[in-house]
Design a protein around this motif. Structure first.
Motif, mmCIF file in Angstrom:
data_model
loop_
_atom_site.group_PDB
_atom_site.id
_atom_site.type_symbol
_atom_site.label_atom_id
_atom_site.label_comp_id
_atom_site.label_asym_id
_atom_site.label_seq_id
_atom_site.Cartn_x
_atom_site.Cartn_y
_atom_site.Cartn_z
ATOM 1 N N VAL A 39 -11.890 3.983 -10.169
ATOM 2 C CA VAL A 39 -11.749 2.601 -10.616
ATOM 3 C C VAL A 39 -11.973 1.626 -9.462
ATOM 4 C CG1 VAL A 39 -9.245 2.295 -10.298
ATOM 5 C CG2 VAL A 39 -10.411 1.085 -12.139
ATOM 6 N N TRP A 40 -11.585 2.031 -8.236
ATOM 7 C CA TRP A 40 -11.748 1.125 -7.100
ATOM 8 C C TRP A 40 -13.188 0.970 -6.660
ATOM 9 C CZ3 TRP A 40 -8.638 -2.499 -5.251
ATOM 10 C CH2 TRP A 40 -7.298 -2.456 -5.636
ATOM 11 N N LYS A 41 -14.084 1.790 -7.178
ATOM 12 C CA LYS A 41 -15.505 1.592 -6.906
ATOM 13 C C LYS A 41 -16.037 0.351 -7.619
ATOM 14 C CE LYS A 41 -16.706 6.517 -6.423
ATOM 15 N NZ LYS A 41 -17.504 7.628 -7.017
ATOM 16 N N HIS A 42 -15.326 -0.068 -8.677
ATOM 17 C CA HIS A 42 -15.865 -1.103 -9.560
ATOM 18 C C HIS A 42 -15.095 -2.420 -9.494
ATOM 19 C CE1 HIS A 42 -18.446 1.897 -11.496
ATOM 20 N NE2 HIS A 42 -17.424 2.714 -11.348
ATOM 21 N N ILE A 43 -14.135 -2.543 -8.589
ATOM 22 C CA ILE A 43 -13.322 -3.758 -8.546
ATOM 23 C C ILE A 43 -13.212 -4.287 -7.120
ATOM 24 C CG2 ILE A 43 -11.971 -3.155 -10.587
ATOM 25 C CD1 ILE A 43 -9.777 -2.187 -8.789
ATOM 26 N N SER A 44 -12.682 -5.491 -6.997
ATOM 27 C CA SER A 44 -12.429 -6.089 -5.688
ATOM 28 C C SER A 44 -10.990 -6.599 -5.638
ATOM 29 C CB SER A 44 -13.424 -7.216 -5.398
ATOM 30 O OG SER A 44 -13.371 -8.202 -6.405
ATOM 31 N N PHE A 45 -10.483 -6.776 -4.419
ATOM 32 C CA PHE A 45 -9.083 -7.173 -4.234
ATOM 33 C C PHE A 45 -8.930 -7.915 -2.913
ATOM 34 C CE2 PHE A 45 -5.008 -6.397 -2.157
ATOM 35 C CZ PHE A 45 -4.092 -6.761 -3.125
ATOM 36 N N TYR A 46 -8.099 -8.946 -2.945
ATOM 37 C CA TYR A 46 -7.661 -9.590 -1.695
ATOM 38 C C TYR A 46 -6.358 -10.315 -1.984
ATOM 39 C CZ TYR A 46 -8.637 -14.585 -2.686
ATOM 40 O OH TYR A 46 -8.591 -15.871 -3.168
ATOM 41 N N ASN A 47 -5.713 -10.793 -0.922
ATOM 42 C CA ASN A 47 -4.493 -11.566 -1.080
ATOM 43 C C ASN A 47 -4.786 -13.045 -0.904
ATOM 44 O OD1 ASN A 47 -2.456 -9.807 -1.840
ATOM 45 N ND2 ASN A 47 -2.020 -9.166 0.252
ATOM 46 N N PHE A 48 -4.222 -13.849 -1.775
ATOM 47 C CA PHE A 48 -4.510 -15.282 -1.874
ATOM 48 C C PHE A 48 -4.075 -16.045 -0.626
ATOM 49 C CE2 PHE A 48 -3.613 -19.573 -3.622
ATOM 50 C CZ PHE A 48 -4.835 -19.838 -4.210
ATOM 51 N N ILE A 49 -2.873 -15.756 -0.129
ATOM 52 C CA ILE A 49 -2.337 -16.451 1.043
ATOM 53 C C ILE A 49 -2.961 -15.868 2.303
ATOM 54 C CG2 ILE A 49 -0.244 -17.062 2.316
ATOM 55 C CD1 ILE A 49 -0.543 -18.411 -0.455
ATOM 56 N N GLN A 50 -3.468 -16.731 3.164
ATOM 57 C CA GLN A 50 -4.293 -16.273 4.275
ATOM 58 C C GLN A 50 -3.541 -16.060 5.591
ATOM 59 O OE1 GLN A 50 -7.632 -15.324 3.873
ATOM 60 N NE2 GLN A 50 -6.799 -15.425 1.800
ATOM 61 N N ARG A 51 -2.236 -16.142 5.575
ATOM 62 C CA ARG A 51 -1.448 -15.764 6.749
ATOM 63 C C ARG A 51 -0.327 -14.840 6.300
ATOM 64 N NH1 ARG A 51 3.404 -18.672 7.719
ATOM 65 N NH2 ARG A 51 3.791 -20.225 6.087
ATOM 66 N N SER A 52 0.179 -14.036 7.216
ATOM 67 C CA SER A 52 1.233 -13.079 6.875
ATOM 68 C C SER A 52 2.592 -13.772 6.821
ATOM 69 C CB SER A 52 1.275 -11.959 7.922
ATOM 70 O OG SER A 52 0.069 -11.239 7.937
ATOM 71 N N MET A 53 3.393 -13.390 5.832
ATOM 72 C CA MET A 53 4.746 -13.898 5.717
ATOM 73 C C MET A 53 5.685 -13.118 6.651
ATOM 74 S SD MET A 53 4.615 -16.412 3.480
ATOM 75 C CE MET A 53 3.081 -16.806 4.357
ATOM 76 N N ASP A 54 6.639 -13.829 7.223
ATOM 77 C CA ASP A 54 7.585 -13.234 8.163
ATOM 78 C C ASP A 54 8.698 -12.530 7.389
ATOM 79 O OD1 ASP A 54 9.416 -12.563 10.109
ATOM 80 O OD2 ASP A 54 9.579 -14.580 10.981
ATOM 81 N N TYR A 55 8.659 -11.191 7.400
ATOM 82 C CA TYR A 55 9.699 -10.378 6.778
ATOM 83 C C TYR A 55 10.406 -9.518 7.827
ATOM 84 C CZ TYR A 55 9.273 -11.235 1.737
ATOM 85 O OH TYR A 55 9.338 -11.792 0.481
ATOM 86 N N SER A 56 10.504 -10.044 9.048
ATOM 87 C CA SER A 56 11.158 -9.300 10.126
ATOM 88 C C SER A 56 12.668 -9.316 9.953
ATOM 89 C CB SER A 56 10.789 -9.906 11.485
ATOM 90 O OG SER A 56 11.283 -11.234 11.600
ATOM 91 N N SER A 57 13.343 -8.412 10.671
ATOM 92 C CA SER A 57 14.809 -8.312 10.528
ATOM 93 C C SER A 57 15.522 -8.268 11.875
ATOM 94 C CB SER A 57 15.162 -7.053 9.722
ATOM 95 O OG SER A 57 14.606 -5.892 10.325
#
Length: 234
Positions: free
Chosen positions: A98-116
């Protein structure tokens, strides 16, 4: 492996920080699905771990590697996409096909800070992130020319109308669908650079997501796409 056929054009898109996964058969597929996630999340229990993760995520191929490792090699799980496939098909497809026929990306162009390392952080995208996201999306779809686009998250739908300002947009419409649980999906279409795109916004597919509840909505919105992908991946 993803297709690199469009990379020459993709690398010229302003503020696109990570290249989308583009399946090897996607450019010539009868139906072309672009899946849009929301964000990447940089994590770390120490500042050093966080900075190393952030640096990894700045690599232009980071999203492609994520898809390859989770969807093709199955090295670890990606709950967001596993849940999405169940919502679209009611079962898991042959992912390498299925991944041969589709595309994907993330809308937000910077990484969110989920550090602890200095308290548990759960950064959320701000208005500027979403505004930039729509500017990038407009240019991205001119290159990829999807027939169908499904957003895995409802927050971005608030700015869907931003596309109307693009000079290449010749048709635009949207409406809110009946609630699913306590979520209100948005459905619409846009013709941009002569390519009509059937667009749906659904609930983020991680925690508290019910694939069975969302399947009828997706079946109604994207029947030709689902039929095409099922023939290729089951």
């Amino acid at each position: 492996m993803p297709s690199h056929q469009k990379d020459h054009h993709l690398t010229k898109i302003p503020n696109l920080t990570r290249l989308p996964w583009v399946g090897s058969e996607f450019p010539n597929a009868e139906r072309r699905l672009l899946i849009v996630g929301e964000s990447h999340y940089a994590m770390g229990k120490t500042q050093t771990e966080y900075e190393e993760d952030l640096l990894r995520q700045k690599n232009p191929d980071f999203t492609r590697r994520l898809i390859d490792e989770t969807q093709i090699q199955n090295l670890y799980k990606y709950q967001l996409l596993d849940n999405f496939w169940q919502a679209l098909f009611q079962k898991q497809p042959n992912k390498s096909e299925v991944w041969k026929h589709i595309s994907f990306y993330n809308f937000i162009q910077r990484s969110m800070d989920y550090s602890s390392f200095d308290g548990e952080k759960k950064e959320q995208p701000n208005n500027s992130d979403f505004k930039n996201g729509w500017a990038v999306f407009a240019e991205l779809v001119k290159v990829l020319k999807p027939t169908d686009c499904i957003f895995l998250g409802l927050k971005a739908s608030e700015g869907f109308g931003n596309l109307k300002t693009d000079l290449k947009v010749t048709q635009f419409d949207y409406s809110y669908a009946p609630k699913i649980g306590n979520m209100t999906p948005l459905e619409g279409s846009v013709t941009i650079d002569e390519q009509k795109i059937n667009v749906s916004f659904i609930q983020h597919c991680s925690s508290f997501f019910s694939p069975q509840s969302w399947n009828p909505f997706l079946q109604k919105r994207h029947p030709e796409l689902i039929d095409f992908l099922m023939k290729k991946s089951f």
